[in-house]
Design a protein around this motif. Structure first.
Motif, PDB file in Angstrom:
ATOM      1  N   GLN A   1       0.797  -1.174  -0.067  1.00 44.00           N
ATOM      2  CA  GLN A   1      -0.154  -0.061  -0.069  1.00 44.00           C
ATOM      3  C   GLN A   1       0.877   1.280  -0.071  1.00 44.00           C
ATOM      4  OE1 GLN A   1      -2.218  -0.149   3.682  1.00 44.00           O
ATOM      5  NE2 GLN A   1      -0.368  -0.231   4.818  1.00 44.00           N
ATOM      6  N   PHE A   2       2.286   1.035  -0.097  1.00 49.62           N
ATOM      7  CA  PHE A   2       3.115   2.212   0.069  1.00 49.62           C
ATOM      8  C   PHE A   2       3.483   2.546  -1.402  1.00 49.62           C
ATOM      9  CE2 PHE A   2       3.335  -0.679   3.626  1.00 49.62           C
ATOM     10  CZ  PHE A   2       3.071   0.086   4.591  1.00 49.62           C
ATOM     11  N   THR A   3       4.053   4.196  -1.367  1.00 52.57           N
ATOM     12  CA  THR A   3       4.849   4.579  -2.491  1.00 52.57           C
ATOM     13  C   THR A   3       6.471   4.348  -2.144  1.00 52.57           C
ATOM     14  OG1 THR A   3       4.975   6.795  -1.373  1.00 52.57           O
ATOM     15  CG2 THR A   3       3.078   6.414  -2.825  1.00 52.57           C
ATOM     16  N   THR A   4       6.663   3.714  -1.152  1.00 51.26           N
ATOM     17  CA  THR A   4       7.904   3.424  -1.018  1.00 51.26           C
ATOM     18  C   THR A   4       8.528   1.894  -1.142  1.00 51.26           C
ATOM     19  OG1 THR A   4       7.556   3.037   1.325  1.00 51.26           O
ATOM     20  CG2 THR A   4       8.440   5.241   0.720  1.00 51.26           C
ATOM     21  N   LEU A   5       9.577   1.574  -1.126  1.00 50.24           N
ATOM     22  CA  LEU A   5       9.814   0.216  -1.139  1.00 50.24           C
ATOM     23  C   LEU A   5      11.134  -0.266  -0.368  1.00 50.24           C
ATOM     24  CD1 LEU A   5       9.490  -2.868  -2.982  1.00 50.24           C
ATOM     25  CD2 LEU A   5      11.463  -1.793  -4.149  1.00 50.24           C
ATOM     26  N   ALA A   6      10.783  -1.503   0.667  1.00 50.52           N
ATOM     27  CA  ALA A   6      11.714  -1.911   1.677  1.00 50.52           C
ATOM     28  C   ALA A   6      13.064  -2.661   0.783  1.00 50.52           C
ATOM     29  CB  ALA A   6      11.213  -2.637   2.598  1.00 50.52           C
ATOM     30  N   VAL A   7      14.365  -2.166   0.653  1.00 50.47           N
ATOM     31  CA  VAL A   7      15.173  -2.755   0.212  1.00 50.47           C
ATOM     32  C   VAL A   7      16.523  -3.386   0.930  1.00 50.47           C
ATOM     33  CG1 VAL A   7      14.519  -1.583  -2.149  1.00 50.47           C
ATOM     34  CG2 VAL A   7      16.270  -0.503  -0.549  1.00 50.47           C
TER      35      VAL A   7
END
Length: 186
Positions: free
Chosen positions: A106-112
């Motif tokens: 649901q985010f505009t970010t990404l966990a990397v």
């Protein structure tokens, strides 16, 4: 029990299958980050909500470039600097507009996470972009600690367990928002 070499594990991922593999602190499940059906299969395997998104683990920051917005030099230094020392970090970074929702939730970010764990790095190096990475367990259950335990519970639903050793982290990686510095998970 099916133990997979690095090459066999990468081939299974490229064929849309799920594997278990050793990471910095636990065994994890992996699927090709660019294969929506494989990622959906991980959600089903773990009984996990798609809204949470996933961590995408890669061998280098360059491999993540199709998924994340360009970082400033300072942000690159911070992210790559976290590969040194005893702690490991997962970073929340701005996602490209075309980054698949099945990865970011649901985010505009990404966990990397750029890994330097030898076995995870060897696997990620064989992938075009990277892998979704999540602990090898059912949602909200303790991570499974051995290839035998993983195969006993999930054996018919995964291609196998990649050979290697779990790293020495005693807890999951820290999750930190790269832009704000907010710690999401200590």
């Amino acid at each position: 029990m099916k133990l997979l070499t690095y090459d066999e594990a990468a081939t299974a991922l490229k064929n849309g299958e799920i594997i278990a593999y050793p990471t910095e602190g636990v065994y994890g499940f992996a699927a090709d980050a660019m294969n929506a059906k494989a990622v959906e299969a991980v959600l089903s395997l773990k009984d996990r909500s798609a809204s949470k998104g996933f961590i995408v683990m890669a061998a280098s920051l360059e491999k993540l470039s199709p998924l994340i917005k360009p970082l400033t030099n300072e942000q690159r230094e911070t992210l790559l600097g976290s590969l040194r020392g005893g702690s490991r970090y997962t970073w929340i970074v701005p996602a490209q507009d075309h980054c698949p929702e099945y990865l970011r939730g649901q985010f505009t970010t990404l966990a990397v996470r750029v890994t330097n764990h030898p076995d995870a790095l060897a696997l990620c190096d064989l992938m075009p972009v990277g892998v979704v990475s999540t602990s090898a367990n059912l949602h909200k259950e303790a991570p499974l600690e051995s290839p035998e335990a993983i195969m006993a519970l999930f054996g018919d639903r995964i291609a196998g367990v990649m050979v290697g050793n779990v790293g020495g982290l005693s807890s999951p990686t820290r999750i930190v928002h790269l832009e704000s510095g907010e710690v999401i998970r200590a």
